[in-house]
Design a protein around this motif. Sequence first.
Motif, PDB file in Angstrom:
ATOM      1  N   ILE A 183      25.584  70.547 -14.979  1.00  0.00           N
ATOM      2  CA  ILE A 183      24.964  69.291 -14.176  1.00  0.00           C
ATOM      3  C   ILE A 183      23.980  70.035 -13.239  1.00  0.00           C
ATOM      4  CG2 ILE A 183      25.051  67.248 -13.138  1.00  0.00           C
ATOM      5  CD1 ILE A 183      26.070  66.988 -15.767  1.00  0.00           C
ATOM      6  N   TYR A 187      34.135  65.390 -13.486  1.00  0.00           N
ATOM      7  CA  TYR A 187      33.283  66.185 -12.686  1.00  0.00           C
ATOM      8  C   TYR A 187      34.010  67.463 -12.181  1.00  0.00           C
ATOM      9  CZ  TYR A 187      29.474  63.069 -13.869  1.00  0.00           C
ATOM     10  OH  TYR A 187      28.349  62.108 -14.308  1.00  0.00           O
ATOM     11  N   ASP A 229      27.141  58.699 -17.624  1.00  0.00           N
ATOM     12  CA  ASP A 229      27.375  59.551 -16.817  1.00  0.00           C
ATOM     13  C   ASP A 229      28.966  59.537 -16.607  1.00  0.00           C
ATOM     14  OD1 ASP A 229      24.678  58.438 -14.843  1.00  0.00           O
ATOM     15  OD2 ASP A 229      24.696  60.485 -16.033  1.00  0.00           O
ATOM     16  N   TYR A 257      18.991  71.783 -12.284  1.00  0.00           N
ATOM     17  CA  TYR A 257      19.455  70.235 -12.482  1.00  0.00           C
ATOM     18  C   TYR A 257      19.352  70.341 -14.264  1.00  0.00           C
ATOM     19  CZ  TYR A 257      19.373  68.780  -7.905  1.00  0.00           C
ATOM     20  OH  TYR A 257      19.483  68.861  -6.466  1.00  0.00           O
ATOM     21  N   LYS A 258      20.344  69.780 -14.876  1.00  0.00           N
ATOM     22  CA  LYS A 258      20.382  69.108 -16.042  1.00  0.00           C
ATOM     23  C   LYS A 258      19.046  68.157 -16.198  1.00  0.00           C
ATOM     24  CE  LYS A 258      22.908  66.499 -19.764  1.00  0.00           C
ATOM     25  NZ  LYS A 258      22.730  67.585 -20.683  1.00  0.00           N
TER      26      LYS A 258
END
Length: 122
Positions: A48, A94, A90, A60-61
């Motif tokens: 990410i 994470y 999203d 960043y992605k």
Amino acid sequence: QVRLVESGGGLVQAGGSLRLSCAASGRTFRTYTVAWFRQAPGKEREFIAAIAWIGGRTRYKESVKGRFTVSRDNDQSTGYLEMTSLKPEDSAVYYCALKKSNALGPMDYDNWGPGTQVTVSP
């Protein structure tokens, strides 16, 4: 080895925001590049964002540019991922990760946290 613990995940409506934290043990946090990855059910883990330990460069992605911001507080040995304008896609677990290299690519991370769940409802 550095121990990492993520926090800040939860359930949020589409368009909302969350701030994830990644607390690291030890005093050498400032010498690691910090990255965030995510993994949704049935999908591969994906990179990410990352922030270098020298110079504060970031990467960043593409799909999160302009919505997510990666940062770090070396005095607190903590990394952050500020997420805004969240979308249902999203939703994922994470993870934060560290590596000694100052390169910002998705490879060679050898310290991982257990992850925190982010769920974005429509």
